[in-house]
Design an enzyme around this catalytic site. Sequence first.
Site, PDB file in Angstrom:
ATOM      1  N   CYS A 234       0.830  -1.211   0.000  1.00  0.00           N
ATOM      2  CA  CYS A 234       0.000   0.000   0.000  1.00  0.00           C
ATOM      3  C   CYS A 234       0.867   1.265   0.000  1.00  0.00           C
ATOM      4  O   CYS A 234       1.575   1.530   0.976  1.00  0.00           O
ATOM      5  CB  CYS A 234      -0.903  -0.058   1.236  1.00  0.00           C
TER       6      CYS A 234
ATOM      7  N   CYS B  51       0.201   3.833   2.762  1.00  0.00           N
ATOM      8  CA  CYS B  51       0.664   3.325   4.066  1.00  0.00           C
ATOM      9  C   CYS B  51       2.103   3.741   4.340  1.00  0.00           C
ATOM     10  O   CYS B  51       2.481   3.986   5.483  1.00  0.00           O
ATOM     11  CB  CYS B  51       0.553   1.800   4.126  1.00  0.00           C
TER      12      CYS B  51
END
Length: 101
Positions: free
Chosen positions: A24, A27
């Site tokens: 991600c 993230c």
Amino acid sequence: MSQKFQELINSERPVLIDFFAIWCGPCKVQSSVLTTVKENIGELARIVKIDVDEYPAIAAEYGVRGVPTLAVFKNGNLLYKQSGVHDVNTLTNLLQDIAEN
């Protein structure tokens, strides 16, 4: 892990859980923000990262549908949960408020 997770969130000190995934992109941004937040708050709160791919049961238990999702627990109670990237000031203020109450 689930029992350890329960022990972790049953802390008097607020615990911010960063539900993330290695793949991600946002993230990674959130992770660098959390590094600064940790410097700001010191010992007021703990910050713990949980990989949703490694611990899908915990993510499911707390209704994590997207990453990053941040959750703050104190004394076992979920006090805050929000998906998306958060900024340093928002998180610093949130953790300070929860720590003081």
